[in-house]
Design an enzyme around this catalytic site. Structure first.
Site, mmCIF file in Angstrom:
data_model
loop_
_atom_site.group_PDB
_atom_site.id
_atom_site.type_symbol
_atom_site.label_atom_id
_atom_site.label_comp_id
_atom_site.label_asym_id
_atom_site.label_seq_id
_atom_site.Cartn_x
_atom_site.Cartn_y
_atom_site.Cartn_z
ATOM 1 N N THR A 27 45.773 43.060 39.980
ATOM 2 C CA THR A 27 45.742 44.525 40.016
ATOM 3 C C THR A 27 46.330 45.065 41.310
ATOM 4 O O THR A 27 46.849 46.174 41.351
ATOM 5 C CB THR A 27 44.285 44.998 39.831
ATOM 6 O OG1 THR A 27 43.897 44.641 38.506
ATOM 7 C CG2 THR A 27 44.124 46.481 40.007
ATOM 8 N N THR A 107 41.526 40.070 40.789
ATOM 9 C CA THR A 107 40.111 39.921 41.130
ATOM 10 C C THR A 107 39.330 39.068 40.123
ATOM 11 O O THR A 107 38.292 38.514 40.456
ATOM 12 C CB THR A 107 39.417 41.297 41.229
ATOM 13 O OG1 THR A 107 39.551 41.972 39.973
ATOM 14 C CG2 THR A 107 39.990 42.148 42.337
HETATM 15 N N1 ASP Z 1 42.737 41.629 35.458
HETATM 16 C C1 ASP Z 1 43.103 41.803 36.844
HETATM 17 C C2 ASP Z 1 43.414 40.455 37.434
HETATM 18 O O1 ASP Z 1 42.515 39.690 37.652
HETATM 19 C C3 ASP Z 1 41.993 42.469 37.566
HETATM 20 C C4 ASP Z 1 42.201 42.688 39.032
HETATM 21 O O2 ASP Z 1 43.042 42.122 39.704
HETATM 22 O O3 ASP Z 1 41.400 43.490 39.578
HETATM 23 O O4 ASP Z 1 44.544 40.129 37.664
#
Ligand code: ASP
Length: 344
Positions: A27, A107
């Site tokens: 993200t 994340t």
């Molecule tokens: N779905 C995303 C990922 O893990 C969520 C994020 O980065 O906050 O790449």
């Protein structure tokens, strides 16, 4: 310790520390057409140059070099990519001129990748992972400041020898303990019970604790030259839990099973029996807890000695899986398994 950024790095005023940024997507590199969108967007859409361009002042903290290792949503992380990433981190840190590495990551699986690298990087130089909860295009995106703070920590001499650190929302966490605990909040990451190692704000980087469990250069796990990891899956226990997943995984050739038990790793009776049968057939069974905090005591809620299980201590189930995969990859003898969960 409080030091200004120009003095806080490995170098003198004449030589800023060299930090290499390895980007993997997430993200923090997310794109949405509308700045009001924080839930529907494409993770990993933007490349590392675009992320760097959004962080003024970065080059006052460190000399930066960057590399796009992957561009994925971290829900799609694979063991093969972990192995590639570990190889790149080890290669980059072996360069004498490089002082530290920062990795941008999604994340969702950040805590798994962080612990994998914590056990497989072979260097004392700082390795800092960061991420964001809001896409780069969002109002109040958290990525640019997280990235700047991650570089500040990676450029700081006190970050050396601490294993892999996770820097998000001003906090510095140990890779072993950090977990994502919210689907949307920018304060998503916590290290339950143990707490943060320190914090970073502007030019102040402060580390107040050290990780005592083994990592990086003290770790016996070396993944150089490997292209795959043994199959280990995670299950959980709950009211009336089925034994079908255990039986199916054993027939599929699973080598290890981590079970996120209720409470202190307690298991629904028939599930416990199916796992004991699997253990008798040579599958390594690790008992963890689905509660999110606390220890699973050996021979506590289940008779591990009799059933052939290992208890995960306070290692979270998905991190217990990482340790189990590495132990299997290294053909660790059965009698060493419990101690692995006590030292790593
Ligand atoms: N779905 C995303 C990922 O893990 C969520 C994020 O980065 O906050 O790449």
């Amino acid at each position: 310790m409080k030091t200004s950024s120009s003095m806080s790095g490995h170098g003198s005023a004449l030589r800023l520390p060299q930090v290499v940024l390895l980007a993997t997507g997430g993200t923090i590199a997310g794109y949405a057409a509308d700045a009001g969108r924080t839930a529907t967007y494409q993770a990993g859409a933007l490349n590392i140059e675009t992320l760097l361009a959004a962080v003024p002042g970065l080059t006052d903290v460190a000399r930066m070099r960057s590399e796009q290792v992957a561009q994925i949503d971290s829900k799609d992380m694979t063991c093969a990519l972990w192995l590639t990433l570990a190889e790149r981190v080890n290669a980059v840190l072996a360069e004498p001129d490089v002082d530290g590495v920062v990795i941008t990551h999604g994340t969702d699986t950040l805590e798994e990748t962080a612990y994998f690298l914590h056990l497989t990087v072979k260097s004392n130089k700082p390795v800092v992972m960061t991420a964001a909860m809001r896409p780069a295009t969002a109002l109040s995106a958290d990525g640019p400041l997280n990235l700047l703070n991650a570089v500040r920590v990676a450029a700081h001499p006190e970050a050396a020898g601490q294993g892999v650190l996770v820097v998000v929302n001003h906090q510095i966490h140990c890779a072993r303990d950090v977990v994502k605990t919210s689907t949307y909040s920018v304060q998503a990451f916590q290290s339950p019970e143990i707490g943060v190692l320190g914090w970073v704000q502007d030019e102040w980087v402060e580390l107040q604790r050290r990780a005592l469990r083994r990592h990086t250069v003290q770790s016996e796990f070396d993944v150089a030259g490997r292209h795959a990891l043994p199959m280990v899956e995670v299950l959980s226990s709950y009211a009336n839990a089925s034994t079908v997943p255990v039986e199916a995984l054993v027939s599929a050739g699973v080598r290890g099973l981590v079970v996120a038990g209720t409470g202190n790793g307690s298991l629904y009776g028939p599930l416990q029996q199916a796992l004991a049968d699997a253990a008798r057939q040579g599958v390594r069974v690790v008992r963890a807890s689905r509660t999110g905090a606390g220890h699973v005591m050996r021979n506590g809620a289940a008779a591990d000695d009799t059933l052939g299980f290992v208890s995960a201590g306070n290692l979270q189930p998905y991190k217990a899986r990482v340790l189990a995969m590495l132990a299997l990859a290294h053909d660790m003898p059965t009698d060493r398994w419990q101690s692995l969960f006590e030292v790593y």
